[in-house]
Design a protein around this motif. Structure first.
Motif, PDB file in Angstrom:
ATOM      1  N   GLU A  52       0.827  -1.210   0.000  1.00 33.62           N
ATOM      2  CA  GLU A  52       0.000   0.000   0.000  1.00 33.62           C
ATOM      3  C   GLU A  52       0.859   1.257   0.000  1.00 33.62           C
ATOM      4  O   GLU A  52       0.461   2.292  -0.545  1.00 33.62           O
ATOM      5  CB  GLU A  52      -0.912  -0.013   1.245  1.00 33.62           C
ATOM      6  N   MET A  53       2.052   1.152   0.575  1.00 30.47           N
ATOM      7  CA  MET A  53       2.965   2.291   0.603  1.00 30.47           C
ATOM      8  C   MET A  53       3.393   2.686  -0.811  1.00 30.47           C
ATOM      9  O   MET A  53       3.620   3.863  -1.096  1.00 30.47           O
ATOM     10  CB  MET A  53       4.193   1.951   1.449  1.00 30.47           C
ATOM     11  N   LEU A  54       3.506   1.718  -1.697  1.00 32.94           N
ATOM     12  CA  LEU A  54       3.905   2.000  -3.075  1.00 32.94           C
ATOM     13  C   LEU A  54       2.731   2.491  -3.917  1.00 32.94           C
ATOM     14  O   LEU A  54       2.927   3.226  -4.892  1.00 32.94           O
ATOM     15  CB  LEU A  54       4.505   0.750  -3.714  1.00 32.94           C
ATOM     16  N   TYR A  57       1.031   8.083  -2.961  1.00 32.54           N
ATOM     17  CA  TYR A  57       2.135   9.035  -2.943  1.00 32.54           C
ATOM     18  C   TYR A  57       2.754   9.069  -1.550  1.00 32.54           C
ATOM     19  O   TYR A  57       2.064   8.845  -0.542  1.00 32.54           O
ATOM     20  CB  TYR A  57       1.640  10.443  -3.296  1.00 32.54           C
ATOM     21  N   PRO A  58       4.056   9.363  -1.457  1.00 29.60           N
ATOM     22  CA  PRO A  58       4.690   9.445  -0.136  1.00 29.60           C
ATOM     23  C   PRO A  58       4.292  10.738   0.583  1.00 29.60           C
ATOM     24  O   PRO A  58       3.753  11.671  -0.033  1.00 29.60           O
ATOM     25  CB  PRO A  58       6.189   9.462  -0.468  1.00 29.60           C
ATOM     26  N   ASP A  59       4.560  10.775   1.870  1.00 28.59           N
ATOM     27  CA  ASP A  59       4.376  12.002   2.645  1.00 28.59           C
ATOM     28  C   ASP A  59       5.271  13.089   2.041  1.00 28.59           C
ATOM     29  O   ASP A  59       6.493  12.920   1.991  1.00 28.59           O
ATOM     30  CB  ASP A  59       4.763  11.725   4.104  1.00 28.59           C
ATOM     31  N   SER A  64       7.881  11.218   9.241  1.00 29.91           N
ATOM     32  CA  SER A  64       8.434  10.131  10.063  1.00 29.91           C
ATOM     33  C   SER A  64       9.958  10.189  10.094  1.00 29.91           C
ATOM     34  O   SER A  64      10.581  10.017  11.153  1.00 29.91           O
ATOM     35  CB  SER A  64       7.966   8.768   9.541  1.00 29.91           C
ATOM     36  N   PHE A  65      10.561  10.465   8.928  1.00 28.25           N
ATOM     37  CA  PHE A  65      12.017  10.575   8.909  1.00 28.25           C
ATOM     38  C   PHE A  65      12.484  11.792   9.690  1.00 28.25           C
ATOM     39  O   PHE A  65      13.448  11.729  10.458  1.00 28.25           O
ATOM     40  CB  PHE A  65      12.550  10.655   7.472  1.00 28.25           C
ATOM     41  N   ARG A  66      11.823  12.909   9.490  1.00 30.09           N
ATOM     42  CA  ARG A  66      12.236  14.130  10.181  1.00 30.09           C
ATOM     43  C   ARG A  66      12.130  13.977  11.704  1.00 30.09           C
ATOM     44  O   ARG A  66      12.969  14.493  12.443  1.00 30.09           O
ATOM     45  CB  ARG A  66      11.413  15.326   9.693  1.00 30.09           C
ATOM     46  N   MET A  67      11.132  13.253  12.160  1.00 26.27           N
ATOM     47  CA  MET A  67      10.990  13.031  13.602  1.00 26.27           C
ATOM     48  C   MET A  67      12.117  12.135  14.126  1.00 26.27           C
ATOM     49  O   MET A  67      12.650  12.356  15.213  1.00 26.27           O
ATOM     50  CB  MET A  67       9.624  12.429  13.912  1.00 26.27           C
ATOM     51  N   ALA A  68      12.501  11.126  13.326  1.00 23.77           N
ATOM     52  CA  ALA A  68      13.611  10.253  13.732  1.00 23.77           C
ATOM     53  C   ALA A  68      14.915  11.032  13.755  1.00 23.77           C
ATOM     54  O   ALA A  68      15.727  10.900  14.685  1.00 23.77           O
ATOM     55  CB  ALA A  68      13.713   9.063  12.775  1.00 23.77           C
ATOM     56  N   ASN A 240       9.601  14.890  -3.527  1.00 21.78           N
ATOM     57  CA  ASN A 240      10.996  14.778  -3.972  1.00 21.78           C
ATOM     58  C   ASN A 240      11.710  13.555  -3.424  1.00 21.78           C
ATOM     59  O   ASN A 240      12.776  13.183  -3.909  1.00 21.78           O
ATOM     60  CB  ASN A 240      11.779  16.050  -3.606  1.00 21.78           C
ATOM     61  N   VAL A 241      11.154  12.919  -2.401  1.00 20.13           N
ATOM     62  CA  VAL A 241      11.742  11.699  -1.830  1.00 20.13           C
ATOM     63  C   VAL A 241      10.688  10.602  -1.861  1.00 20.13           C
ATOM     64  O   VAL A 241       9.533  10.819  -1.467  1.00 20.13           O
ATOM     65  CB  VAL A 241      12.216  11.933  -0.383  1.00 20.13           C
ATOM     66  N   ASP A 242      11.076   9.406  -2.312  1.00 19.77           N
ATOM     67  CA  ASP A 242      10.085   8.341  -2.435  1.00 19.77           C
ATOM     68  C   ASP A 242       9.844   7.618  -1.100  1.00 19.77           C
ATOM     69  O   ASP A 242      10.623   7.749  -0.151  1.00 19.77           O
ATOM     70  CB  ASP A 242      10.487   7.346  -3.526  1.00 19.77           C
ATOM     71  N   ALA A 243       8.771   6.870  -1.050  1.00 18.46           N
ATOM     72  CA  ALA A 243       8.333   6.222   0.196  1.00 18.46           C
ATOM     73  C   ALA A 243       9.360   5.214   0.703  1.00 18.46           C
ATOM     74  O   ALA A 243       9.574   5.099   1.919  1.00 18.46           O
ATOM     75  CB  ALA A 243       6.985   5.538  -0.029  1.00 18.46           C
TER      76      ALA A 243
END
Length: 348
Positions: A52-54, A57-59, A64-68, A240-243
């Motif tokens: 389903e992630m594919l 569209y990604p966020d 999630s990455f920025r929080m990590a 600009n960044v994929d899931a």
């Protein structure tokens, strides 16, 4: 007939290091890739991906990455922007701040993509020469007063460290943006992140390509004042960044113990390699990266590069002023480094 802008037609594009196909038996020490595999946690996240992630569209903001990353760095997540590699973020900065009549400035020699991006925008590109010891020419950079000033810290291809004090002086006295490119920070003794809190014109770039062994993923990020990032967000592509990149990068940056352990192994190998090169009569520049800049005893860098290539070892040779007698060599595994040194003994 030429259908493109005159500046595009006349410029030379960026030339990456040679990338042989997977499966070819070769020791690849030309692109400063980490010789060790990515974090097992990152690989596990990739293996367990939900289809389903594919489909979706990604966020667009990579929350999630920025929080990590926020948790690791100790910065609020709205101080972080992600890109398709840090090269994507370099492009955003130049697109947003560079144009005809404005100057893009950097010390040289350094990462040649800075020049390429400036030329694409038809901005004036100004190189301030490094002295032979690669001490940052702070006063000359200040005098140039670029709309954007790029400083790779540590520098590539020299591997030399830049003092935070020198970077702070630049931040204080430049009227434009100071971009501190910390691609190799995971091997360095210091970093300049705190300058982003103190100076509203400072952007610090990071990448997961080097320390995290994820060059193929293409995930970089920048840390800066949210007001500065708001302007960059106007320029970036919607997604600009994929899931997959976000998913893997989030797991990788959270696994600091694994990243740090590999970085320490590389630093130890680099120190041993430096000794071996000196014993062979090479000049060796001090490095706080995962590579060494060296000058062969007779300065015959191109011959050594070509001979190593024939023997299945790729290193980097730059046919340009001040680098034509030098080689940039990435730190490999211990086994790869031993083969390299043994082969160089035969060649030299």
């Amino acid at each position: 007939m030429n259908y493109f802008r005159k500046s595009i037609h006349e410029m030379s594009g960026y030339v990456p290091g040679e990338q042989p196909p997977l499966g070819i038996k070769i020791i690849k020490l030309n692109s400063n890739e980490n010789p060790y595999p990515p974090s097992p946690k990152a690989l596990k996240a990739l293996q367990e991906i939900d289809g389903e992630m594919l489909r979706r569209y990604p966020d667009p903001t990579g929350k999630s990455f920025r929080m990590a990353a926020s948790k690791v760095l100790g910065f609020p997540d709205d101080w972080i922007i992600a890109g398709n590699g840090s090269d994507d973020l370099l492009n955003l900065i130049v697109r947003a701040a560079g144009e005809a009549g404005k100057q893009i400035v950097c010390p040289a020699p350094t990462y040649v993509l800075y020049r390429t991006l400036a030329e694409i925008q038809d901005a004036k590109f100004v190189e301030v020469p490094y002295p032979d010891d690669y001490q940052l020419p702070v006063d000359l950079l200040i005098a140039a007063q670029g709309a954007v000033t790029f400083v790779a810290s540590p520098n590539s291809p020299s591997g030399t460290a830049i003092s935070v004090a020198d970077l702070e002086k630049l931040a204080e006295e430049l009227s434009g943006i100071l971009v501190i490119d910390e691609a190799y920070v995971d091997f360095a003794e210091n970093n300049a992140l705190e300058l982003t809190k103190k100076y509203s014109n400072v952007i610090v770039l990071r990448t997961l390509s080097k320390g995290y062994s994820l060059a193929g993923l293409r995930l970089g990020f920048a840390v800066a004042n949210p007001a500065l990032l708001a302007e960059l967000n106007k320029v970036k592509d919607s997604y600009n960044v994929d899931a997959l990149a976000y998913l893997v990068a989030t797991s990788a940056i959270a696994d600091q113990n694994y990243k740090t352990a590999n970085a320490e192994k590389i630093k130890a190998s680099l120190a041993k390699l430096a000794v071996s090169f000196k014993e062979l009569g090479f000049d060796v520049w001090p490095s706080q990266t995962n590579f060494l800049l060296v000058r062969p005893p007779n300065g015959d860098a191109e011959r050594i590069y070509q001979t190593l290539k024939v023997r299945g070892i790729l290193i980097r040779y730059f046919n340009q002023p001040r680098l034509e007698d030098k080689l940039r060599i990435t730190v490999g595994t211990e086994a790869q480094n031993q083969i390299l040194v043994k082969t160089l003994k035969e060649i030299v």
